[in-house]
Design an enzyme around this catalytic site. Structure first.
Site, PDB file in Angstrom:
ATOM      1  CG  ASN A  12       2.921  -2.096   0.767  1.00 41.89           C
ATOM      2  OD1 ASN A  12       4.203  -1.903   0.871  1.00 41.89           O
ATOM      3  ND2 ASN A  12       2.626  -3.267   0.672  1.00 41.89           N
ATOM      4  CE  LYS A  14       1.717  -4.046  -2.942  1.00 43.43           C
ATOM      5  NZ  LYS A  14       0.845  -5.396  -3.872  1.00 43.43           N
ATOM      6  CG  HIS A 100       3.731  -7.807   1.264  1.00 45.96           C
ATOM      7  ND1 HIS A 100       4.130  -8.271  -0.270  1.00 45.96           N
ATOM      8  CD2 HIS A 100       3.162  -7.270   1.246  1.00 45.96           C
ATOM      9  CE1 HIS A 100       2.546  -7.890  -0.427  1.00 45.96           C
ATOM     10  NE2 HIS A 100       2.126  -7.378   0.230  1.00 45.96           N
ATOM     11  CD  GLU A 102       4.182  -7.264  -3.890  1.00 51.38           C
ATOM     12  OE1 GLU A 102       4.607  -6.242  -3.289  1.00 51.38           O
ATOM     13  OE2 GLU A 102       2.765  -7.681  -3.829  1.00 51.38           O
ATOM     14  CD  GLU A 172      -1.485  -8.031   2.495  1.00 51.08           C
ATOM     15  OE1 GLU A 172      -1.744  -6.300   2.685  1.00 51.08           O
ATOM     16  OE2 GLU A 172       0.025  -8.113   2.534  1.00 51.08           O
ATOM     17  N   GLY A 178      -3.688  -7.766  -5.566  1.00 50.70           N
ATOM     18  CA  GLY A 178      -3.426  -7.088  -6.887  1.00 50.70           C
ATOM     19  C   GLY A 178      -4.364  -7.305  -7.928  1.00 50.70           C
ATOM     20  CB  SER A 218      -8.106  -6.651  -4.207  1.00 54.12           C
ATOM     21  OG  SER A 218      -6.969  -7.227  -5.137  1.00 54.12           O
TER      22      SER A 218
HETATM   23  C1  PEP Z   1      -0.832  -5.762  -0.577  1.00 54.13           C
HETATM   24  O1  PEP Z   1       0.258  -6.004  -1.404  1.00 54.13           O
HETATM   25  O2  PEP Z   1      -0.302  -5.275   0.540  1.00 54.13           O
HETATM   26  C2  PEP Z   1      -1.436  -4.900  -0.858  1.00 54.13           C
HETATM   27  C3  PEP Z   1      -3.050  -5.576  -0.616  1.00 54.13           C
HETATM   28  O3  PEP Z   1      -1.810  -5.206  -2.119  1.00 54.13           O
HETATM   29  P1  PEP Z   1      -3.647  -4.786  -3.158  1.00 54.13           P
HETATM   30  O4  PEP Z   1      -3.888  -3.904  -1.844  1.00 54.13           O
HETATM   31  O5  PEP Z   1      -3.225  -4.234  -4.516  1.00 54.13           O
HETATM   32  O6  PEP Z   1      -4.431  -5.933  -3.635  1.00 54.13           O
END
Ligand code: PEP
Length: 255
Positions: A12, A14, A100, A102, A172, A178, A218
């Site tokens: 992803n 973003k 998601h 966000e 997630e 992040g 992460s």
């Molecule tokens: C995400 O936002 O889907 C995600 C997993 O981000 P990150 O790997 O940067 O934590």
């Protein structure tokens, strides 16, 4: 039960990469040396502006699929600035990420709205990567199982068994996105097993056994292998580490 579930690593991006950087990143991924077995998929989810170009680049690349990061709940109309599932499908997109954290947080996407978006995507033949996950306060109160179950029930339980076959779930935890703080392999496995149990309760054991459940938060080359080794973790949804071809491909190889 012995069965081969689909294993997926999805990137992803973003709101990152301009058109030229994105073109190069897709090219670098394609040109990296990795092999996929029949039950393994790589998915790339760039911003909308990149999709058409990426669809051309990924043509005739078996096992690598294209995803959008969002779609509108209506297929057309006076919704300035929005993109529909119908448009995505016509561009050569295979998947769309919905739910998601966000989008839930910054764009106030409710469980009801997400149910509508899921319907719109499935209606046009897109598969859905549906994200769920709890904030830190819920984890600290040990209420994560109920929280995630409610997210799933309110946005997905209206689907038929046939429709549900086109859903991939991504767990997630918001506190891991992040932040550099990954869920431990035990925390990931416990939640994935819980999710599979919730799905079995609603759609039956066979559908639950076939469901691909990704971990996101992460996930990096150095922790992907132990996360993916958990029996109910079927791959990853990768944010930050999907922006460097070498890191992303290393995670794919951890499959
Ligand atoms: C995400 O936002 O889907 C995600 C997993 O981000 P990150 O790997 O940067 O934590």
């Amino acid at each position: 039960m012995t069965m081969t579930r689909k294993k997926i690593v999805a990137g992803n991006w973003k709101m990152n990469q301009n058109l030229f950087e994105g073109k190069q990143l897709v090219e670098d991924i394609i040109n990296s040396n990795f092999t996929l077995e029949d039950h393994q998929e790589v998915i790339i989810a760039p911003p909308f502006i990149q999709l058409s170009l990426a669809a051309g680049q990924l043509k005739d690349k078996p096992g690598i699929f294209l995803s959008a990061q969002n779609c509108h709940q209506k297929q057309s109309g006076a919704y300035t600035g929005e993109v529909s599932a119908e448009m995505l499908k016509s561009t050569g997109v295979d998947y769309v990420i919905l739910g998601h954290s966000e989008r839930r947080e910054y764009f106030s996407e409710s469980v009801e709205l997400l149910a509508e978006k899921v319907d719109a995507a499935l209606e046009k033949g897109l598969k859905v990567i549906f994200c769920v996950g709890e904030p830190l306060a819920i984890r600290d109160a040990n209420q994560q199982n109920d929280y995630v179950e409610t997210q799933i029930a309110k946005s997905l339980f209206h689907l038929s068994e046939q429709q549900f076959a086109d859903i991939v779930l991504a767990y997630e935890p918001i506190w891991a996105i992040g932040t550099g703080r990954t869920a431990s392999k035990e925390q990931a496995q416990d939640m994935h097993a819980h999710i599979r149990k919730v799905i079995a309760g609603k759609f039956g054991g066979t559908i639950a056994d076939h469901l691909t459940i990704l971990y996101g938060g992460s996930c990096k080359p150095d922790n992907a292998k132990e996360l993916f080794a958990q029996p109910d973790v079927d791959g990853g949804l990768i944010g930050g580490a999907s922006l460097k071809a070498a890191d992303f491909v290393a995670i794919v190889q951890a499959l």
